[in-house]
Write a protein that holds these residues in place. Structure first.
Motif, mmCIF file in Angstrom:
data_model
loop_
_atom_site.group_PDB
_atom_site.id
_atom_site.type_symbol
_atom_site.label_atom_id
_atom_site.label_comp_id
_atom_site.label_asym_id
_atom_site.label_seq_id
_atom_site.Cartn_x
_atom_site.Cartn_y
_atom_site.Cartn_z
ATOM 1 N N LEU A 106 -1.274 44.030 -96.671
ATOM 2 C CA LEU A 106 -1.506 45.205 -95.622
ATOM 3 C C LEU A 106 -0.451 46.177 -95.857
ATOM 4 N N THR A 150 -7.158 45.934 -96.012
ATOM 5 C CA THR A 150 -7.770 45.074 -95.126
ATOM 6 C C THR A 150 -7.883 43.774 -94.434
ATOM 7 N N GLU A 151 -7.827 42.678 -94.215
ATOM 8 C CA GLU A 151 -7.627 41.735 -94.210
ATOM 9 C C GLU A 151 -9.508 41.690 -93.989
ATOM 10 N N VAL A 157 -8.280 40.664 -99.111
ATOM 11 C CA VAL A 157 -8.122 41.949 -98.495
ATOM 12 C C VAL A 157 -9.369 42.663 -99.199
ATOM 13 N N GLU A 176 -16.873 49.076 -101.993
ATOM 14 C CA GLU A 176 -15.491 48.062 -100.991
ATOM 15 C C GLU A 176 -14.911 47.316 -102.379
#
Length: 436
Positions: free
Chosen positions: A49, A54-55, A95, A163
């Motif tokens: 983080l 991002t989690e 993540v 992603e």
């Protein structure tokens, strides 16, 4: 020593890795404390983080997910004993960088945060990282994180195109076989067009993994003393015989089929003045396909039936084993700790080309016997290419031994290659979308 090129794996990443390795997250099936896996995941998440990830997920599966016959027996037993506590202590942590995307626009790097035992504290000497998890598997995971972050920092357009997920999973070691880590993530839909497992392969891509089954043979008889050695069911003699018998009889058959037979632990006792009437023998059989597994399952069970007659013939007239011969069927027990697991075997020309261009050449591990078992077996499926590839080697860098190590330069190189791979994957997806 850090990356001399000023690449993504620098002093900050080295410190993050040292912090992660300092947590003794030994698998609970290797003698570790289950809650320390949770502590290690917290170190991983905090570092990720802080670097802009991002989690996506930080949890474990429900207990009901782990009740099937293909879940290893020790995992089922641990969950049954403490369903909420055990799984809460063994979370996965995922993540991402980039926009949330459909699986066909997603790249995933997976590594496991659990280790074998015993724990070995990390240290650096002359540019070499020593300690548990250096090569298997914390070092490759943190290097991959550095590479992903560097790719998105250098190429901001990636964030709107793909992603990239990084999955830190438990339950790979100790015979758990990824059943409550990787398997659950895959079952939950966290899959990608390219799924890279950062296991030590010498930087080569292996897109086939064996699976393993574990038979257990136990003796459940009576003890005796050294003054009356004929009064007990001598488990040491029985299991020693069975270990030798199966090496002679099943070993050549496994080799003929292309499987690997390992006769592993034999436990009875360590005192000199008693006969141990209880004990167990563990074996491991790694196979390349389901046909091999089925044949070897049947042959093992048939051989165990034959073993009784051979033992009786070999020990005819021996007072020391007379009781064992007489009661063999009552005291010799056999079961499976795990079986029925899938193998991985997939090809994908486009993804192989991307990996090769990033410096990860494909290697046929089945052809030369270097393919091994890991939790990538759960990831295969339509629309995705699953590859196992990481720095260092299981046999060359002391994995699972007191001397486990990995050169920092290797971690730096892996981080640079992962950065390159992420950019190439993004370019591939962008080009593919433009052509539609």
């Amino acid at each position: 020593m850090t990356d001399p090129t000023g690449g993504p794996f620098g002093p900050s990443e080295t410190e993050w890795l040292l912090d992660l390795m300092a947590v003794p997250s030994v698998s609970p099936f290797e003698g570790g404390k289950a809650e320390l896996t949770r502590d290690a995941q917290r170190v991983f998440l905090d570092g990720a983080l802080a670097r802009g990830f991002t989690e996506v997920l930080h949890a474990g599966p429900p207990a009901a997910f782990l009740t099937g016959a293909d879940v290893p027996a020790p995992v089922r037993a641990a969950v049954l004993a403490d369903p909420e506590g055990f799984l809460a202590a063994q979370p996965s942590a995922v993540v991402r960088m980039g926009r949330p995307a459909a699986p066909e626009h997603r790249l995933i790097v997976n590594f496991h945060v659990d280790t074998v035992g015993p724990h070995i504290d990390p240290r650096i000497a002359d540019g070499v990282l020593y300690g548990r998890g250096a090569v298997d598997d914390k070092g490759p995971g943190i290097a991959a994180a550095a590479g992903i972050a560097a790719a998105f920092a250098a190429e901001p357009w990636l964030a709107g195109t793909i992603e990239a997920q990084l999955a830190s999973v438990p339950g790979e070691e100790g015979g758990a076989m990824g059943t409550y880590g990787t398997r659950w993530l895959v079952d939950s839909g966290l899959t990608g067009r390219l799924m890279l497992f950062a296991e030590p392969t010498g930087g080569r891509v292996m897109d086939a993994c064996t699976a393993a089954m574990t038979p257990r043979i136990r003796v459940a008889g009576s003890d005796s003393t050294d003054d009356h050695p004929a009064g007990g069911h001598n488990a040491t003699v029985a299991l020693g015989f069975l270990a030798d018998f199966l090496v002679r009889r099943l070993g050549p058959r496994a080799q003929e089929l292309g499987a690997k037979l390992c006769v592993a632990g034999l436990r009875t006792g360590d005192a000199h003045n008693r006969v141990y009437g209880t004990g167990e023998l563990l074996m491991n059989i790694a196979y390349q396909d389901r046909r091999q597994a089925v044949l070897l399952e049947r042959e093992l069970e048939d051989l165990l039936r034959q073993a009784r007659a051979e033992f009786a013939a070999a020990h005819a007239g021996s007072a020391l084993t007379e009781r064992l011969v007489a009661d063999w069927d009552e005291v010799i027990r056999f079961d499976w700790l795990k079986r029925g697991l899938p193998v991985l075997d997939n090809r994908d020309q486009k993804m192989e080309a991307l990996l090769g261009a990033a410096g990860f050449p494909r290697h046929d591990g089945l052809a030369d016997g270097s393919a091994f078992t890991c939790d990538a077996i759960w990831a295969g499926g339509p629309g995705r290419y699953v590859a196992v590839c990481g720095p260092g080697g299981l046999d060359t860098h002391g994995a699972h031994t007191p001397g486990e190590f990995l050169e920092l330069a290797e971690l730096a190189r892996y981080a640079r290659q992962i950065k390159d791979l992420v950019v190439r994957f993004g370019t591939h997806i962008a080009t593919q979308e433009a052509e539609r």
